[in-house]
Design an enzyme around this catalytic site. Structure first.
Site, PDB file in Angstrom:
ATOM      1  N   ASP A   1       0.856  -1.184   0.000  1.00 18.87           N
ATOM      2  CA  ASP A   1       0.000   0.000   0.000  1.00 18.87           C
ATOM      3  C   ASP A   1       0.892   1.233   0.000  1.00 18.87           C
ATOM      4  O   ASP A   1       2.086   1.157   0.243  1.00 18.87           O
ATOM      5  CB  ASP A   1      -0.994  -0.021   1.156  1.00 18.87           C
ATOM      6  CG  ASP A   1      -0.305   0.058   2.486  1.00 18.87           C
ATOM      7  OD1 ASP A   1       0.933   0.146   2.507  1.00 18.87           O
ATOM      8  OD2 ASP A   1      -0.996   0.036   3.512  1.00 18.87           O
ATOM      9  N   SER A   2       0.291   2.356  -0.301  1.00 14.07           N
ATOM     10  CA  SER A   2       1.081   3.571  -0.530  1.00 14.07           C
ATOM     11  C   SER A   2       1.649   4.139   0.757  1.00 14.07           C
ATOM     12  O   SER A   2       2.551   4.946   0.731  1.00 14.07           O
ATOM     13  CB  SER A   2       0.186   4.623  -1.159  1.00 14.07           C
ATOM     14  OG  SER A   2      -0.802   5.018  -0.216  1.00 14.07           O
ATOM     15  N   GLY A   3       1.095   3.738   1.872  1.00 14.20           N
ATOM     16  CA  GLY A   3       1.499   4.352   3.136  1.00 14.20           C
ATOM     17  C   GLY A   3       0.605   5.528   3.475  1.00 14.20           C
ATOM     18  O   GLY A   3       0.685   6.077   4.567  1.00 14.20           O
TER      19      GLY A   3
ATOM     20  N   ASP B   1      -2.605   8.409  -1.784  1.00 15.36           N
ATOM     21  CA  ASP B   1      -3.967   8.941  -1.802  1.00 15.36           C
ATOM     22  C   ASP B   1      -4.188   9.701  -0.501  1.00 15.36           C
ATOM     23  O   ASP B   1      -3.399   9.573   0.434  1.00 15.36           O
ATOM     24  CB  ASP B   1      -4.994   7.801  -1.913  1.00 15.36           C
ATOM     25  CG  ASP B   1      -4.899   6.848  -0.731  1.00 15.36           C
ATOM     26  OD1 ASP B   1      -3.763   6.547  -0.302  1.00 15.36           O
ATOM     27  OD2 ASP B   1      -5.941   6.408  -0.219  1.00 15.36           O
TER      28      ASP B   1
ATOM     29  N   GLY C   1     -10.659   4.520   1.785  1.00 12.51           N
ATOM     30  CA  GLY C   1     -11.467   5.484   2.532  1.00 12.51           C
ATOM     31  C   GLY C   1     -12.782   4.932   3.032  1.00 12.51           C
ATOM     32  O   GLY C   1     -13.726   5.678   3.272  1.00 12.51           O
TER      33      GLY C   1
ATOM     34  N   ASP D   1      -8.182  -7.283   1.901  1.00 13.07           N
ATOM     35  CA  ASP D   1      -7.110  -7.547   2.865  1.00 13.07           C
ATOM     36  C   ASP D   1      -7.605  -7.034   4.197  1.00 13.07           C
ATOM     37  O   ASP D   1      -8.469  -6.145   4.230  1.00 13.07           O
ATOM     38  CB  ASP D   1      -5.824  -6.796   2.485  1.00 13.07           C
ATOM     39  CG  ASP D   1      -5.876  -5.342   2.902  1.00 13.07           C
ATOM     40  OD1 ASP D   1      -5.489  -5.043   4.047  1.00 13.07           O
ATOM     41  OD2 ASP D   1      -6.337  -4.502   2.123  1.00 13.07           O
TER      42      ASP D   1
ATOM     43  N   CYS E   1     -13.372 -27.546  10.832  1.00 13.95           N
ATOM     44  CA  CYS E   1     -12.132 -27.064  10.197  1.00 13.95           C
ATOM     45  C   CYS E   1     -11.094 -28.187  10.177  1.00 13.95           C
ATOM     46  O   CYS E   1     -10.915 -28.906  11.162  1.00 13.95           O
ATOM     47  CB  CYS E   1     -11.595 -25.867  10.979  1.00 13.95           C
ATOM     48  SG  CYS E   1     -10.048 -25.220  10.343  1.00 13.95           S
TER      49      CYS E   1
ATOM     50  N   CYS F   1      -7.811 -27.670   9.630  1.00 19.69           N
ATOM     51  CA  CYS F   1      -6.460 -27.110   9.746  1.00 19.69           C
ATOM     52  C   CYS F   1      -5.680 -27.883  10.812  1.00 19.69           C
ATOM     53  O   CYS F   1      -6.257 -28.561  11.659  1.00 19.69           O
ATOM     54  CB  CYS F   1      -6.525 -25.613  10.064  1.00 19.69           C
ATOM     55  SG  CYS F   1      -6.640 -25.208  11.810  1.00 19.69           S
TER      56      CYS F   1
ATOM     57  N   CYS G   1      -6.871 -27.303  14.445  1.00 24.82           N
ATOM     58  CA  CYS G   1      -8.118 -27.965  14.840  1.00 24.82           C
ATOM     59  C   CYS G   1      -7.976 -29.482  14.870  1.00 24.82           C
ATOM     60  O   CYS G   1      -8.721 -30.151  15.572  1.00 24.82           O
ATOM     61  CB  CYS G   1      -9.244 -27.526  13.907  1.00 24.82           C
ATOM     62  SG  CYS G   1      -9.632 -25.775  14.111  1.00 24.82           S
TER      63      CYS G   1
ATOM     64  N   HIS H   1      -5.037 -20.813  12.515  1.00 27.31           N
ATOM     65  CA  HIS H   1      -6.413 -21.264  12.241  1.00 27.31           C
ATOM     66  C   HIS H   1      -7.198 -20.164  11.523  1.00 27.31           C
ATOM     67  O   HIS H   1      -7.917 -20.431  10.556  1.00 27.31           O
ATOM     68  CB  HIS H   1      -7.147 -21.663  13.523  1.00 27.31           C
ATOM     69  CG  HIS H   1      -8.640 -21.653  13.350  1.00 27.31           C
ATOM     70  ND1 HIS H   1      -9.335 -22.695  12.777  1.00 27.31           N
ATOM     71  CD2 HIS H   1      -9.556 -20.675  13.598  1.00 27.31           C
ATOM     72  CE1 HIS H   1     -10.617 -22.364  12.695  1.00 27.31           C
ATOM     73  NE2 HIS H   1     -10.785 -21.157  13.187  1.00 27.31           N
TER      74      HIS H   1
END
Ligand SMILES: [Zn+2]
Length: 380
Positions: free
Chosen positions: A91-93, A145, A217, A267, A305, A307, A310, A336
């Site tokens: 990301d731009s920061g 931005d 935003g 994300d 699950c 994983c 689990c 998990h």
């Protein structure tokens, strides 16, 4: 950027597809865990590969401050530095500068701020932000931005939107001049809660040489209705050929809703941040493992699950680890959570393929939202 849309839901704007990068293909809708400081807290690159994450979001702002771009460049770029060979978006920061740093001044030229670590003063222009991300070696780059809170005045919102467009234009010129291969430019749609400013921003960004559209935003104080209206507008107005990436947004039920509004990528820090502090995601809602009700619960964290957490550990053991602050507890819950998010996206994609997304959405939201009954923490 090659982006193929393979299926569309007949009852919503949801779509399933795949986009391609030098570091592999990403099936959409996709979720990228956050590796703020070039690490997903508590999870190794080998684990991330085992979980089969689609890619990662890394924060350019943090890496610019520490260890510094030169060290990462010398290491051969972010992928080599982190030993992670899948797609990375930086990301731009911008968001960090506005939320974390002691911001001194924003002008059309750039941002003047003091580092949140040592107070050192920095001035970064949109061109600097491009250079930082290009040198880090990210697959997907977003220009600087200006992000404003939902309750910002219309006047300030307008200035920030116009500045975001201006910066995107400058950044795009730099991106084009550098003739980068297999690197992609995804500018950010800003405009606060104003549909008109959002529309203006979207139209201006689509005039540039872009590969995807980031939606920024949001999750900054707006209400659910305002957010849905903005997403609906973007689904209506944006050229469908661009991947739509909703930045920093990731409650499971809201992901499912945003997918229905045509969003392709997400994300969020939630699976890692909550995992670290002892909260696990399941289809039945969140499990706050510190609750005393789990003290003698020898069932898995999530019975549905598969994983490794689990399949190998009980709720009682995980609760104990979190309560005595053993770092293994945070690591296991984070593992998990990332697995569960990955599975959620894979179930969404499968439902889309089978033209059954709306049914999936209905049953998922009903189960997930009806079960938010586990928030009371008893530390005894
Ligand atoms: Zn699990």
């Amino acid at each position: 950027m090659k982006f193929e849309i393979n299926c569309r839901d007949s009852k919503s704007k949801a779509r399933g597809g795949v986009f391609f990068t030098e570091h592999g293909r990403v099936a959409t809708p996709a979720f990228f865990p956050v590796a703020t400081q070039a690490a997903v807290k508590g999870v190794s690159a080998q684990d991330l590969r085992m979980i089969d994450v689609s890619g990662l979001l890394v924060n350019a702002y943090h890496l610019f401050l520490r260890p510094g771009v030169e060290i990462i460049k010398q290491a051969g770029g972010l992928h080599k530095f982190m030993n992670f060979d899948r797609p990375i978006i930086t990301d731009s920061g911008g968001y960090q500068v506005f939320s974390l740093a002691n911001l001194r001044k924003v002008s059309d030229r750039g941002v003047l701020f003091n580092s949140h670590i040592d107070g050192a003063q920095h001035f970064l222009t949109p061109a600097d932000i491009m250079d930082i991300q290009i040198n880090l070696g990210a697959d997907i780059i977003v220009p600087l931005d200006e992000c404003v809170k939902a309750n910002t005045s219309k006047e300030k919102m307008k200035i920030a939107t116009e500045r975001t467009v201006k910066w995107a234009r400058v950044s795009n010129k730099i991106f084009n001049c550098r003739k980068l291969h297999n690197r992609y430019f995804w500018p950010i749609i800003q405009g606060g809660t104003s549909l008109d400013y959002r529309k203006y921003c979207l139209a201006a960004l689509e005039e540039l040489n872009i590969d995807g559209l980031a939606i920024g935003g949001l999750s900054v104080g707006e209400n659910h209705k305002q957010r849905q209206e903005i997403l609906a507008m973007i689904a209506q107005e944006a050229n469908p050929k661009y991947v739509r990436y909703f930045m920093g947004h990731g409650k499971p039920d809201e992901i499912v809703e945003a997918v229905a509004c045509g969003v392709d990528m997400f994300d969020c820090i939630l699976p890692t941040r909550l995992g670290r502090t002892g909260t696990a995601f399941t289809d039945e809602g969140k499990v706050v493992i510190r609750n005393s009700v789990y003290a003698r619960d020898f069932k898995p964290l999530d019975s549905n699950c598969n994983c490794p957490v689990c399949t190998n550990y009980t709720r009682a053991y995980l609760r104990h680890l979190i309560n005595v602050k053993e770092m293994l507890g945070s690591q296991l819950l984070t593992y998990h959570n990332i697995w569960w998010y990955n599975q959620l996206m894979s179930r969404i994609r499968k439902a889309l393929k089978n033209n059954a997304f709306s049914e999936f959405k209905g049953s998922f939201l009903e189960k997930y939202r009806c079960s938010q009954n586990n928030e009371v923490v008893d530390d005894s």
